[in-house]
Design an enzyme around this catalytic site. Sequence first.
Site, short mmCIF file in Angstrom:
data_model
loop_
_atom_site.label_atom_id
_atom_site.label_comp_id
_atom_site.label_asym_id
_atom_site.label_seq_id
_atom_site.Cartn_x
_atom_site.Cartn_y
_atom_site.Cartn_z
CG ASP A 1 5.59 3.50 1.12
OD1 ASP A 1 5.84 4.15 2.16
OD2 ASP A 1 4.44 3.28 0.72
CE LYS B 1 0.55 4.56 8.42
NZ LYS B 1 0.65 3.84 7.17
CE1 TYR C 1 -3.75 2.40 0.48
CE2 TYR C 1 -2.58 3.23 2.40
CZ TYR C 1 -3.59 3.35 1.48
OH TYR C 1 -4.46 4.42 1.55
C1 LIG Z 1 0.03 4.35 5.81
C2 LIG Z 1 0.84 4.13 4.61
C3 LIG Z 1 0.78 5.01 3.50
C4 LIG Z 1 -0.21 6.13 3.41
O1 LIG Z 1 -0.02 7.10 4.36
P1 LIG Z 1 -1.24 8.10 4.72
O2 LIG Z 1 -0.65 9.03 5.72
O3 LIG Z 1 -2.35 7.24 5.24
O4 LIG Z 1 -1.62 8.79 3.46
C5 LIG Z 1 1.66 4.80 2.46
N1 LIG Z 1 2.55 3.79 2.49
C6 LIG Z 1 2.62 2.93 3.52
C7 LIG Z 1 3.65 1.84 3.50
C8 LIG Z 1 1.77 3.06 4.61
O5 LIG Z 1 1.83 2.17 5.60
#
Ligand SMILES: *Cc1c(COP(=O)(O)O)cnc(C)c1O
Length: 429
Positions: free
Chosen positions: A239, A267, A144
Site C-alpha cells: 500500500d 495522494k 491504514y
Molecule cells: C490515506 C491512505 C489510504 C486511504 O486513502 P483515501 O484516499 O483517504 O481513501 C490508504 N492507505 C494509506 C497508506 C494511506 O495513507
Amino acid sequence: MLYQRSSALFKEAQEVIPGGVNSPVRAFKAVGGTPIFAKSAKGAYVYDEDGNRFIDYINSWGPMLLGHAYPPVVEAVVEKTKSGTSFGMPTAIETEIAELAVSMVPNIDKIRFVNSGTEACMSAVRLARGYTGKDKIIKFAGCYHGHSDSFLIAAGSGAVTFGTPNSPGVTQGTAKDTLLAKYNNLENVKELIEANEENLAAIIVEPVAGNMGCIPPVEGFLEGLRTLCDANNMLLIFDEVMTGFRLAKGGVQELKGVDADIVCFGKVVGGGLPVGAFAARNAIMNHLAPQGPVYQAGTLSGNPLAMAAGLAMLKSINSDQDLFKRLDDKTKYLHKGIAEALNRYGITHTINRIGSMISVHFHEDSVIDFDTAANGNNDQFKRFFHSMLKQGIYIAPSAFETWFITDALSYEDLDETIKAVEVFAKSEA
Ligand SMILES: *Cc1c(COP(=O)(O)O)cnc(C)c1O
C-alpha cells in the site's frame, strides 16, 4: 491568533454534517479545540478563514509534495475543465498518465485508476483473492488502508484465528477474513501463516508505515514478507498510497529493492484531486474486468480533471533530478533542529524519519510498531500541537500522523518551525 470565524463555521457545519467534518481526524478530537477552516493555500502556507497564516506540515495529508496551488497542476486542471469535466468514455490522457506511471514504478505492467486510496486498496485485495482463489488476508496493526470493511479490524488475543471489527457495522463474517500481525515482526507473520495456511490470499502492508507516525521497515522485514509470500502462494500488496511518488519515483519498491505483486497508489498521484490507482504485472492485472472475471468499476474513474492534475504532478516529479535529495535534505535539517531544541530543555522524545516523512514521539523508546507508537505522552503531544498552532505551524492534530515535508518549504520556514519547537520546549521545562 483568533479563530472566531472558524469556530462559527464549525458550529454551523455540525448542524448539517456529522461532527462538522467529512473525515474524522479533521475535527481535532484527539487534541481538543476547534478545527481551523481553510480558506486558501499557496506553496508552503495555508490561510484560514480568520486570516491566519500557517506553515503547513499536513499538505492535504500528503498530495501536495510540491506545495499548494502548484502552478503546473492548477493550469492543467483549469485548461482541461474548459473542454468538459467527465464523459464516461475512455480519454487519451488516461493512457498518457498510465504510460508515465508504468515507466516510473518498477515491476508493474498495467495500472487501473480509481477515485481514492480506499478504493485502490479494496480493489487490490479483491484482485488478490480472485487471482489466488483464497479468502484471508494479513494486515498489520497500525497500518491504514482506507475505511473499507476488511481493513477496520483490531487485534484481540484471538487475532491468530479471528479478527474483531473495530467499527460497528463491520460484520463478523468480514472480520474473520482479516488476520492481524505486528509491524516489523516476521515471527508473528509466520505464526499466522502456519495457523491459516491453505486459505491465505495476501499480505497487505504499508512498506514504510505512515499512519502510526512514520515507521520505516526494519532490516529484512520487507524481504522476509516477500519470501513468505512466495513460499505460501500468497500475493504481497504494497500500500503505497502515502509513499508512492513521494519517497522515490518508484516508491518503496525502488527505494528498498523489494518487489510487490500489487501496488496501491493515492495522494501524490492525484496532485490534490481525488485519485487512487492499483498496479501489477500482466499476469495479475489481466484478471481484472473487462479482460478477466474480477469486477471493478467507477463512473468517475480516470476523470479528465483528476488525470490532468495527476499527469502534471508526475511529469514534474519525473523531470526533477534533485527533488528527492532536496526533500531529504530539508527533512534532515528539520529533524536535527527539532531534536536540538527538545534536547536543550530535556524533553524526552524519539524522531522517526525517512525521505520527506517525519514524526515526533514524546517518549524515548524506539518506535517500531503500533504498541511502541501508542506509548507516547499524549497530553504532552496535545500541548505541543496547540503551541505550534498558536505560533503559526500546522501539524497533524494527532500523535499518530506523519508530517509531510514539501518542496515549497524554505529553510526560513524550517527555522521558524524549529524556533516554535524551542518555545514549546522551554514552556515544558
Ligand atoms: C490515506 C491512505 C489510504 C486511504 O486513502 P483515501 O484516499 O483517504 O481513501 C490508504 N492507505 C494509506 C497508506 C494511506 O495513507
